[in-house]
Each structure stands twice: as C-alpha cells, then as structure tokens.
Design an enzyme around this catalytic site. Structure first.
Site, PDB file in Angstrom:
ATOM      1  N   MET A 141      -9.450  -1.018  13.867  1.00  0.00           N
ATOM      2  CA  MET A 141      -8.692   0.233  13.950  1.00  0.00           C
ATOM      3  C   MET A 141      -8.070   0.395  15.327  1.00  0.00           C
ATOM      4  O   MET A 141      -8.764   0.421  16.334  1.00  0.00           O
ATOM      5  CB  MET A 141      -9.597   1.421  13.622  1.00  0.00           C
ATOM      6  CG  MET A 141     -10.193   1.335  12.222  1.00  0.00           C
ATOM      7  SD  MET A 141     -11.051   2.830  11.729  1.00  0.00           S
ATOM      8  CE  MET A 141      -9.680   3.963  11.472  1.00  0.00           C
ATOM      9  N   GLY A 180      -5.938   2.961  15.965  1.00  0.00           N
ATOM     10  CA  GLY A 180      -5.521   4.351  16.132  1.00  0.00           C
ATOM     11  C   GLY A 180      -4.152   4.611  15.542  1.00  0.00           C
ATOM     12  O   GLY A 180      -3.648   5.733  15.613  1.00  0.00           O
ATOM     13  N   VAL A 226      -1.215   4.372  12.211  1.00  0.00           N
ATOM     14  CA  VAL A 226      -1.228   4.828  10.817  1.00  0.00           C
ATOM     15  C   VAL A 226      -1.605   3.704   9.843  1.00  0.00           C
ATOM     16  O   VAL A 226      -2.263   3.954   8.825  1.00  0.00           O
ATOM     17  CB  VAL A 226       0.128   5.465  10.431  1.00  0.00           C
ATOM     18  CG1 VAL A 226       1.254   4.438  10.408  1.00  0.00           C
ATOM     19  CG2 VAL A 226       0.037   6.186   9.094  1.00  0.00           C
ATOM     20  N   CYS A 238      -3.807 -13.599  20.069  1.00  0.00           N
ATOM     21  CA  CYS A 238      -4.723 -12.466  19.888  1.00  0.00           C
ATOM     22  C   CYS A 238      -5.392 -12.534  18.515  1.00  0.00           C
ATOM     23  O   CYS A 238      -6.603 -12.329  18.388  1.00  0.00           O
ATOM     24  CB  CYS A 238      -3.964 -11.148  20.053  1.00  0.00           C
ATOM     25  SG  CYS A 238      -5.024  -9.685  19.983  1.00  0.00           S
ATOM     26  N   GLY A 297      -4.921  -3.888   9.274  1.00  0.00           N
ATOM     27  CA  GLY A 297      -3.739  -3.259   8.694  1.00  0.00           C
ATOM     28  C   GLY A 297      -2.528  -4.168   8.655  1.00  0.00           C
ATOM     29  O   GLY A 297      -1.397  -3.684   8.616  1.00  0.00           O
ATOM     30  N   CYS A 344       1.517  -5.080  23.242  1.00  0.00           N
ATOM     31  CA  CYS A 344       0.595  -4.008  23.641  1.00  0.00           C
ATOM     32  C   CYS A 344       0.327  -3.958  25.141  1.00  0.00           C
ATOM     33  O   CYS A 344       0.113  -2.885  25.700  1.00  0.00           O
ATOM     34  CB  CYS A 344      -0.720  -4.129  22.872  1.00  0.00           C
ATOM     35  SG  CYS A 344      -1.703  -5.590  23.286  1.00  0.00           S
TER      36      CYS A 344
END
Length: 351
Positions: free
Chosen positions: A11, A13, A15, A95, A119, A194
C-alpha cells in the site's frame, strides 16, 4: 468454516492500492496492508500516513517496513551507476525485482500470508497452453504495467494477486474508493519517479553522482565537431530538444560515447536499428529452442514489434526485429510477449 486466505497488500497510500484492499476484502481474503519506506523521510511518511488511514477505515492490519537502505543500494545506486556508464536506466524495474517482489515477498512469508498483492495493472492466471502460471497484459491496455514486471521469478507467480486486473477504467476504480468512503479516492496519480518528485533528473544526479559530469564534444559520425555538451548524463538516445547546437537539418542524439566523452548526433534516419543485445534476462516461460519468434517492446510507451530472439551464453540474447526500431536505448529493458499478450521474459538492453 473455511479459514480465509491471508494476503499481504503493498500500500502506497494511492487510490490503486487502496481500492485493491477493498476488492480483496470483498473477495473474501484476510487482508494485511503493508507500506515500504523507500526514500527520504517526508515522502515516506506521507505514504505511510495515507495508507494507515485507509487500513483504519477498512479495519485491516497495517505494517511498515523500512527498506530505505535496500532501496538506496539496489535502486538509487543502480540509477546513478547506469547514468555514469552513459546508459538510461528504468528504476521501477529494479524496485519491483528487489523490493516489491523481493523483500516484500519475504515479509509475507514471515506473516504467514499465502499471497502478496499490489495495485499493478497486470494479470496472472494459469495457462493450459504453457502448463504454468503466467503473467499477462492487463485489460486496461493503456495502463498495462507488465513491462515493469518481467523480472518476477516464475515460481512466485501463483502467490501473487493483481486485484485491478479486470478494470479498464480508472474512474471505476475511483468510484469503488468513493463508495467506501476513502479520502484517497480523488488523489492524483504520481507521474514522476518516486525519488525525484520534481522530475528534475539533473539536479538529483548532480547531488548523487560521485564524479561530476564532464563537458565534451558534440560530434557527427564523421567526427566533425558541432559544439560542446554539458556532460553525458544530460542526454539520452533520441533526444532532439536541448542539445544546444545549430545545424541546417534537425539533429538527434544517436549515441553516447563514454570512452571519448562524446555526444554523437545525426539525422532521424540514423536512430533506427534492427538489432539489439540484452543481458540479465529472466524467462517466465521456458524457451526450449535457441531462437523464438515473438513480439518485443523496447520501452514502456513503445508498441511491441515482431522479432526473433536468439538465446546466447551468459544469460544474454540477441534480438533482431522485422522492421527497424527507433531509438533503442542501452539501460532500458526489452520485454518479450507472445501473440496473446503473455510475457515470455525480458532483459536489460546493453547495445
């Protein structure tokens, strides 16, 4: 009563991963959320806070793994190291290999989870044709992320879930989040890498590189000097804008010559090539012959093109395309698909 199968969900954070938690719960899994701290404190903390809020709302457990050291060693150092070699890397692939489907998978085993989930827009299913679990393109073709996932070891596929595999519209995903009262329903998608949130690669590289980029010559293939470059890290194959030279015809970066510290430029026709070589290959589908005809994709936004892949020694391959490809770039990955969109494997382009 049958015990619910446990799944550790990555997760961020955002959607996508938050909606994945809802879907997994609806499908009857016991969901445990987990957020990896990857980079600088403020960015990591925001991700942790947003993910924790979602887990509290959905009534699921939440864990945090501090992966900053591993992320630095495997992703950041690789990123800067590739630029030092005059190559253009793809950090998301590293990653996924070492963190999301590496240490994260280990964490799932520690927590006695049968599955991990993310996701990502991709699909995993059992294939009768190949008699194994396979990685296949998402139904949402424009957002398909299988290009970034080819490094997953085939043995892990049956323990991985992609809850968004059947979604073809981002608004439908946001709607699920809205209906379940999640604040992140309208959170914007991240478009940048990121660890470079402002998308300023050069500023990041100048801070992280051990040796500062040196200026050198911008030349034609004939050796004619047209100007000076700011350092090889400022350029990539196929680049036209920002080269800083004038010429009667449009010129593009066609090669970065590390040994001579030269940026070689040429006309657009010189960007096209039919052949590439790649190493660090990972085969999800076992290739029994020395050669295979398939569809190869040379960058995330490129279309797959018909090619013949010849397996060589030392985990290397030679890829010969039916039609010339534009701006084949060392450091990027080449990923192989069959005609049904199943990922055969992939590797890192070396030349």
């Amino acid at each position: 009563m049958e015990k619910k199968k446990r799944v550790l969900l990555g997760m961020s954070g955002g959607v996508d991963s938050s909606t994945s938690a809802i879907i997994l719960k609806q499908e009857g899994y016991e969901v445990i959320g987990c957020t990896m701290k990857l980079w600088k404190q403020n960015e990591s903390n925001k991700a942790v806070q947003d993910a924790k809020k979602v887990c509290e709302k959905l009534g699921i457990e939440h864990h945090v793994i501090d992966c900053r050291e591993l992320f630095k060693n495997k992703v950041i150092d690789n990123f800067t190291g590739e630029y030092e070699k005059a190559r253009t890397p793809n950090p998301c692939i590293q990653c996924n290999k070492y963190l999301k489907f590496g240490i994260f998978y280990q964490k799932a085993q520690e927590l006695e989870c049968e599955y991990i989930a993310t996701g990502h827009y991709a699909c995993i299913e059992f294939s009768k044709k190949y008699q194994q679990y396979i990685l296949k393109k998402s139904k949402e073709e424009k957002k398909d992320q299988t290009y970034f996932l080819y490094t997953i070891p085939k043995e892990k596929l049956e323990h991985i879930l992609f809850p968004l595999k059947d979604y073809t519209n981002k608004q439908d995903i946001r709607k699920v989040a809205q209906e379940n009262g999640l604040e992140v329903a309208e959170k914007k998608d991240s478009q940048e890498i990121c660890f470079i949130p402002d998308n300023d690669y050069q500023c990041f590289l100048e801070k992280e590189l051990k040796q500062k980029p040196k200026t050198g010559n911008i030349v034609l293939k004939t050796g004619e000097i047209l100007g000076k470059h700011k350092g090889l890290t400022h350029y990539t194959i196929g680049q036209r804008k920002g080269i800083g030279i004038s010429y009667p015809k449009p010129l593009y970066v066609i090669e970065l010559e590390r040994e001579k510290n030269e940026v070689i430029v040429g006309e657009e026709t010189e960007l096209y090539s039919k052949t590439l070589y790649a190493n660090q290959t990972n085969w999800i589908i076992q290739i029994k012959e020395k050669t295979v005809t398939c569809y190869a994709k040379i960058r995330y936004r490129a279309k797959e093109a018909l090619a013949t892949v010849t397996i060589q020694e030392n985990n290397e391959v030679k890829v010969e395309f039916e039609k010339p490809q534009r701006a084949i770039t060392p450091g990027q990955s080449v990923v192989f698909y069959d005609k049904e969109g199943i990922v055969l494997g992939g590797g890192i382009i070396i030349k």
